[in-house]
Design a protein around this motif. Structure first.
Motif, PDB file in Angstrom:
ATOM      1  N   GLU A  76      13.515 -60.068  96.295  1.00 45.50           N
ATOM      2  CA  GLU A  76      12.172 -60.243  96.843  1.00 45.50           C
ATOM      3  C   GLU A  76      11.880 -59.172  97.899  1.00 45.50           C
ATOM      4  OE1 GLU A  76      11.324 -64.161  98.271  1.00 45.50           O
ATOM      5  OE2 GLU A  76       9.452 -63.499  99.208  1.00 45.50           O
ATOM      6  N   PRO A 114       3.184 -73.345  95.242  1.00 48.59           N
ATOM      7  CA  PRO A 114       3.486 -71.923  95.412  1.00 48.59           C
ATOM      8  C   PRO A 114       4.471 -71.649  96.549  1.00 48.59           C
ATOM      9  CG  PRO A 114       1.366 -72.406  96.378  1.00 48.59           C
ATOM     10  CD  PRO A 114       1.846 -73.690  95.758  1.00 48.59           C
ATOM     11  N   ILE A 115       5.301 -70.658  96.344  1.00 48.41           N
ATOM     12  CA  ILE A 115       6.184 -70.184  97.400  1.00 48.41           C
ATOM     13  C   ILE A 115       5.311 -69.639  98.529  1.00 48.41           C
ATOM     14  CG2 ILE A 115       7.810 -68.327  97.968  1.00 48.41           C
ATOM     15  CD1 ILE A 115       9.166 -68.799  95.291  1.00 48.41           C
ATOM     16  N   ARG A 118      -0.866 -67.945  99.353  1.00 43.74           N
ATOM     17  CA  ARG A 118      -1.854 -67.066  98.720  1.00 43.74           C
ATOM     18  C   ARG A 118      -1.857 -67.222  97.201  1.00 43.74           C
ATOM     19  NH1 ARG A 118       2.208 -63.068 100.524  1.00 43.74           N
ATOM     20  NH2 ARG A 118       3.489 -62.587  98.698  1.00 43.74           N
ATOM     21  N   ASN A 119      -0.812 -67.826  96.660  1.00 48.21           N
ATOM     22  CA  ASN A 119      -0.763 -68.048  95.211  1.00 48.21           C
ATOM     23  C   ASN A 119      -1.202 -69.458  94.810  1.00 48.21           C
ATOM     24  OD1 ASN A 119       0.289 -65.468  95.077  1.00 48.21           O
ATOM     25  ND2 ASN A 119       2.415 -66.173  95.111  1.00 48.21           N
ATOM     26  N   ASP A 159       2.463 -70.858  82.708  1.00 49.10           N
ATOM     27  CA  ASP A 159       3.650 -70.053  82.970  1.00 49.10           C
ATOM     28  C   ASP A 159       4.842 -71.005  83.025  1.00 49.10           C
ATOM     29  OD1 ASP A 159       4.620 -67.449  83.396  1.00 49.10           O
ATOM     30  OD2 ASP A 159       4.990 -67.937  85.491  1.00 49.10           O
ATOM     31  N   LEU A 160       5.709 -70.895  82.032  1.00 47.25           N
ATOM     32  CA  LEU A 160       6.778 -71.879  81.867  1.00 47.25           C
ATOM     33  C   LEU A 160       8.107 -71.411  82.437  1.00 47.25           C
ATOM     34  CD1 LEU A 160       6.157 -72.910  78.136  1.00 47.25           C
ATOM     35  CD2 LEU A 160       5.206 -73.901  80.223  1.00 47.25           C
ATOM     36  N   ALA A 165      17.101 -68.964  85.650  1.00 46.10           N
ATOM     37  CA  ALA A 165      16.841 -68.141  86.835  1.00 46.10           C
ATOM     38  C   ALA A 165      15.532 -68.558  87.515  1.00 46.10           C
ATOM     39  CB  ALA A 165      16.788 -66.666  86.448  1.00 46.10           C
ATOM     40  N   CYS A 166      14.525 -68.879  86.707  1.00 48.67           N
ATOM     41  CA  CYS A 166      13.226 -69.290  87.277  1.00 48.67           C
ATOM     42  C   CYS A 166      13.428 -70.478  88.203  1.00 48.67           C
ATOM     43  CB  CYS A 166      12.242 -69.751  86.200  1.00 48.67           C
ATOM     44  SG  CYS A 166      11.996 -68.677  84.794  1.00 48.67           S
ATOM     45  N   CYS A 169      15.837 -69.982  91.400  1.00 48.63           N
ATOM     46  CA  CYS A 169      15.238 -69.232  92.503  1.00 48.63           C
ATOM     47  C   CYS A 169      14.161 -70.065  93.204  1.00 48.63           C
ATOM     48  CB  CYS A 169      14.666 -67.914  92.011  1.00 48.63           C
ATOM     49  SG  CYS A 169      14.101 -66.872  93.356  1.00 48.63           S
ATOM     50  N   HIS A 170      13.266 -70.666  92.422  1.00 51.05           N
ATOM     51  CA  HIS A 170      12.172 -71.427  93.055  1.00 51.05           C
ATOM     52  C   HIS A 170      12.701 -72.672  93.765  1.00 51.05           C
ATOM     53  CE1 HIS A 170       8.265 -69.503  91.865  1.00 51.05           C
ATOM     54  NE2 HIS A 170       9.147 -68.789  91.182  1.00 51.05           N
TER      55      HIS A 170
HETATM   56  C1  HEC Z   1      14.719 -64.390  92.414  1.00 50.34           C
HETATM   57  C2  HEC Z   1      13.629 -65.276  92.653  1.00 50.34           C
HETATM   58  C3  HEC Z   1      12.618 -65.611  91.583  1.00 50.34           C
HETATM   59  C4  HEC Z   1      12.811 -65.768  90.234  1.00 50.34           C
HETATM   60  C5  HEC Z   1      14.083 -65.580  89.426  1.00 50.34           C
HETATM   61  C6  HEC Z   1      11.533 -66.184  89.695  1.00 50.34           C
HETATM   62  N1  HEC Z   1      10.590 -66.253  90.666  1.00 50.34           N
HETATM   63 FE1  HEC Z   1       8.706 -66.880  90.480  1.00 50.34          FE
HETATM   64  N2  HEC Z   1       8.297 -66.202  92.322  1.00 50.34           N
HETATM   65  C7  HEC Z   1       9.225 -65.741  93.226  1.00 50.34           C
HETATM   66  C8  HEC Z   1       8.535 -65.256  94.407  1.00 50.34           C
HETATM   67  C9  HEC Z   1       9.186 -64.658  95.638  1.00 50.34           C
HETATM   68  C10 HEC Z   1       7.161 -65.443  94.165  1.00 50.34           C
HETATM   69  C11 HEC Z   1       6.018 -65.038  95.074  1.00 50.34           C
HETATM   70  C12 HEC Z   1       5.630 -63.604  94.719  1.00 50.34           C
HETATM   71  C13 HEC Z   1       4.513 -63.096  95.560  1.00 50.34           C
HETATM   72  O1  HEC Z   1       3.356 -63.480  95.347  1.00 50.34           O
HETATM   73  O2  HEC Z   1       4.770 -62.261  96.436  1.00 50.34           O
HETATM   74  C14 HEC Z   1       7.064 -66.079  92.858  1.00 50.34           C
HETATM   75  C15 HEC Z   1       5.854 -66.502  92.305  1.00 50.34           C
HETATM   76  C16 HEC Z   1       5.779 -67.260  91.162  1.00 50.34           C
HETATM   77  C17 HEC Z   1       4.605 -67.972  90.727  1.00 50.34           C
HETATM   78  C18 HEC Z   1       3.290 -68.063  91.501  1.00 50.34           C
HETATM   79  C19 HEC Z   1       3.293 -69.278  92.411  1.00 50.34           C
HETATM   80  C20 HEC Z   1       4.256 -69.157  93.559  1.00 50.34           C
HETATM   81  O3  HEC Z   1       5.281 -69.876  93.537  1.00 50.34           O
HETATM   82  O4  HEC Z   1       4.027 -68.377  94.513  1.00 50.34           O
HETATM   83  C21 HEC Z   1       4.914 -68.537  89.536  1.00 50.34           C
HETATM   84  C22 HEC Z   1       4.023 -69.397  88.663  1.00 50.34           C
HETATM   85  C23 HEC Z   1       6.282 -68.177  89.221  1.00 50.34           C
HETATM   86  N3  HEC Z   1       6.780 -67.416  90.228  1.00 50.34           N
HETATM   87  C24 HEC Z   1       6.941 -68.533  88.066  1.00 50.34           C
HETATM   88  C25 HEC Z   1       8.208 -68.051  87.739  1.00 50.34           C
HETATM   89  C26 HEC Z   1       8.795 -68.144  86.414  1.00 50.34           C
HETATM   90  C27 HEC Z   1       8.164 -68.800  85.220  1.00 50.34           C
HETATM   91  C28 HEC Z   1      10.022 -67.523  86.492  1.00 50.34           C
HETATM   92  C29 HEC Z   1      11.000 -67.269  85.389  1.00 50.34           C
HETATM   93  C30 HEC Z   1      10.521 -66.607  84.206  1.00 50.34           C
HETATM   94  C31 HEC Z   1      10.180 -67.072  87.878  1.00 50.34           C
HETATM   95  N4  HEC Z   1       9.068 -67.429  88.583  1.00 50.34           N
HETATM   96  C32 HEC Z   1      11.314 -66.466  88.349  1.00 50.34           C
HETATM   97  C33 HEC Z   1      10.569 -65.765  93.055  1.00 50.34           C
HETATM   98  C34 HEC Z   1      11.205 -65.885  91.837  1.00 50.34           C
END
Ligand code: HEC
Length: 197
Positions: A76, A114-115, A118-119, A159-160, A165-166, A169-170
């Motif tokens: 990130e 959202p993390i 803004r999202n 968005d699934l 990893a998804c 991380c979240h």
């Molecule tokens: C290593 C960490 C990481 C992984 C792996 C990751 N994300 Fe995220 N994701 C983030 C971060 C950080 C943001 C915020 C990005 C930003 O707007 O700056 C985000 C944003 C998002 C958002 C927008 C809403 C929010 O939470 O801000 C969605 C929907 C999302 N990710 C879905 C996914 C999906 C589906 C996957 C897998 C295909 C995935 N992410 C994998 C870190 C991750």
């Protein structure tokens, strides 16, 4: 059905943003199809197809491949850490660039948990759309948005959580308000907005 001459300009711009160099001119495209325009649903679907393909390619062939080979990692805080940006950041940054270009095309990743705030959904259409995608992930939500005197068409695609990893991380992110995402959950959506003439 309401039709829009999707500013072929806009489509061209989206395409250019992603580095494809074949750009038809508006008039020649019209002459070929003989129609007055592309329905907005279709225009949004075209933009979505390009965004999706680029995100997949970036994730599999750049991030995953270079990580597996031990060349570099994605983080990130990629700017400070000399790393690759996360695929989600790639999408948000390219969406920002596209918006700056003035074509009127906008796209971003949004979520109900959202993390970053803004999202979060920015309108009722986005909020209700994300709720409806939770129940019917395969049915994109569409609507008309007014901004000032202009009208826009918006489509939101689910968005699934396609990989572990998804959710790892979240669920583990310091700022995430939700910590029990499961595989295949609808984590949010890709919102695409295109101007209607
Ligand atoms: C290593 C960490 C990481 C992984 C792996 C990751 N994300 Fe995220 N994701 C983030 C971060 C950080 C943001 C915020 C990005 C930003 O707007 O700056 C985000 C944003 C998002 C958002 C927008 C809403 C929010 O939470 O801000 C969605 C929907 C999302 N990710 C879905 C996914 C999906 C589906 C996957 C897998 C295909 C995935 N992410 C994998 C870190 C991750």
């Amino acid at each position: 059905m309401r039709r829009v001459t999707i500013s072929f300009y806009a489509a061209a711009l989206a395409v250019l943003t992603f580095g494809v160099w074949w750009v038809p001119s508006a008039s020649s495209a019209k002459e070929r199809s003989g129609s007055s325009g592309i329905p907005p649903e279709k225009a949004a679907a075209y933009v979505y197809a390009v965004i999706k393909a680029d995100r997949t390619l970036y994730t599999t062939e750049i991030v995953n491949r270079l990580q597996a080979k031990g060349v570099t990692t994605a983080s990130e805080h990629w700017e400070q850490e000399n790393a690759l940006m996360l695929p989600a950041q790639f999408l948000q940054h390219s969406g920002k660039l596209a918006a700056e270009d003035g074509s009127g095309v906008r796209y971003r990743l949004i979520g109900l948990w959202p993390i970053y705030q803004r999202n979060a959904p920015a309108s009722d259409l986005e909020r209700n759309g994300l709720e409806s995608l939770r129940k019917n992930p395969d049915l994109p939500v569409t609507g008309i948005v007014n901004s000032g005197r202009k009208q826009y068409f918006q489509a939101i695609y689910s968005d699934l959580a396609v990989s572990q990893a998804c959710i790892d991380c979240h669920n583990g992110h310091r700022l995430s308000p939700k910590r029990d995402f499961k595989l295949n959950d609808v984590m949010g959506g890709i919102a695409i907005t295109i101007p209607l003439e």
